[in-house]
Scaffold this motif. Structure first.
Motif, short mmCIF file in Angstrom:
data_model
loop_
_atom_site.label_atom_id
_atom_site.label_comp_id
_atom_site.label_asym_id
_atom_site.label_seq_id
_atom_site.Cartn_x
_atom_site.Cartn_y
_atom_site.Cartn_z
N LEU A 1 0.82 -1.22 0.00
CA LEU A 1 0.00 0.00 0.00
C LEU A 1 0.85 1.26 0.00
O LEU A 1 0.49 2.27 -0.62
CB LEU A 1 -0.94 0.00 1.20
CG LEU A 1 -2.09 -1.01 1.13
CD1 LEU A 1 -2.85 -1.03 2.45
CD2 LEU A 1 -3.02 -0.69 -0.02
N VAL B 1 2.03 1.87 -3.58
CA VAL B 1 0.93 2.43 -4.37
C VAL B 1 0.72 3.90 -4.04
O VAL B 1 0.56 4.74 -4.93
CB VAL B 1 -0.37 1.62 -4.15
CG1 VAL B 1 -1.57 2.34 -4.72
CG2 VAL B 1 -0.25 0.24 -4.75
N TYR B 2 0.77 4.25 -2.76
CA TYR B 2 0.58 5.64 -2.33
C TYR B 2 1.74 6.52 -2.77
O TYR B 2 1.55 7.63 -3.26
CB TYR B 2 0.43 5.68 -0.82
CG TYR B 2 0.42 7.07 -0.25
CD1 TYR B 2 -0.70 7.89 -0.37
CD2 TYR B 2 1.53 7.58 0.40
CE1 TYR B 2 -0.70 9.18 0.14
CE2 TYR B 2 1.54 8.86 0.92
CZ TYR B 2 0.42 9.66 0.79
OH TYR B 2 0.43 10.91 1.28
N ASN C 1 1.74 7.07 -6.52
CA ASN C 1 0.43 7.49 -7.01
C ASN C 1 -0.07 6.54 -8.11
O ASN C 1 -0.61 6.98 -9.13
CB ASN C 1 0.50 8.93 -7.50
CG ASN C 1 -0.83 9.61 -7.53
OD1 ASN C 1 -1.80 9.11 -6.95
ND2 ASN C 1 -0.91 10.74 -8.20
N ASP D 1 -2.51 4.38 -8.23
CA ASP D 1 -3.95 4.24 -8.44
C ASP D 1 -4.46 5.31 -9.41
O ASP D 1 -5.24 5.01 -10.31
CB ASP D 1 -4.71 4.28 -7.12
CG ASP D 1 -4.41 5.52 -6.29
OD1 ASP D 1 -3.37 6.16 -6.53
OD2 ASP D 1 -5.21 5.84 -5.39
N GLN D 2 -3.97 6.54 -9.29
CA GLN D 2 -4.41 7.59 -10.20
C GLN D 2 -3.84 7.39 -11.59
O GLN D 2 -4.49 7.71 -12.59
CB GLN D 2 -4.00 8.96 -9.66
CG GLN D 2 -4.78 9.36 -8.43
CD GLN D 2 -6.26 9.47 -8.71
OE1 GLN D 2 -6.68 10.02 -9.71
NE2 GLN D 2 -7.06 8.92 -7.82
N LYS D 3 -2.63 6.85 -11.68
CA LYS D 3 -2.05 6.57 -12.99
C LYS D 3 -2.84 5.47 -13.69
O LYS D 3 -3.08 5.54 -14.90
CB LYS D 3 -0.59 6.16 -12.85
CG LYS D 3 0.29 7.32 -12.44
CD LYS D 3 1.73 6.89 -12.26
CE LYS D 3 2.55 8.07 -11.81
NZ LYS D 3 3.94 7.71 -11.56
N LEU D 4 -3.26 4.47 -12.95
CA LEU D 4 -4.07 3.39 -13.53
C LEU D 4 -5.42 3.93 -13.98
O LEU D 4 -5.89 3.60 -15.08
CB LEU D 4 -4.27 2.26 -12.52
CG LEU D 4 -5.18 1.13 -12.96
CD1 LEU D 4 -4.56 0.36 -14.12
CD2 LEU D 4 -5.47 0.20 -11.82
N MET D 5 -6.05 4.77 -13.17
CA MET D 5 -7.34 5.31 -13.55
C MET D 5 -7.23 6.25 -14.75
O MET D 5 -8.13 6.30 -15.58
CB MET D 5 -7.99 6.04 -12.36
CG MET D 5 -8.44 5.11 -11.26
SD MET D 5 -9.54 3.82 -11.81
CE MET D 5 -10.97 4.75 -12.27
#
Length: 52
Positions: free
Chosen positions: A19, A22-23, A26, A28-32
């Protein structure tokens, strides 16, 4: 009992480390952002019914 405690601690440390990675980057934002671009290109190719 110590085996269980050691296994639980290692699982918690691995989860916390994952985690943190991932934080920190960043991810999660790159994946989105990548997913948003893919969805937009998919829907931009569809024919439209309504003409303005």
């Amino acid at each position: 009992m110590m085996k269980l405690l050691k296994k639980l601690l290692s699982i918690l440390l691995a989860t916390t480390g994952g985690l943190f990675v991932v934080y920190f980057w960043n991810l999660d934002q790159k994946l989105m952002g990548w997913l948003y671009k893919q969805v937009n290109t998919m829907f931009d190719r569809k024919p439209v019914d309504i003409k303005f």
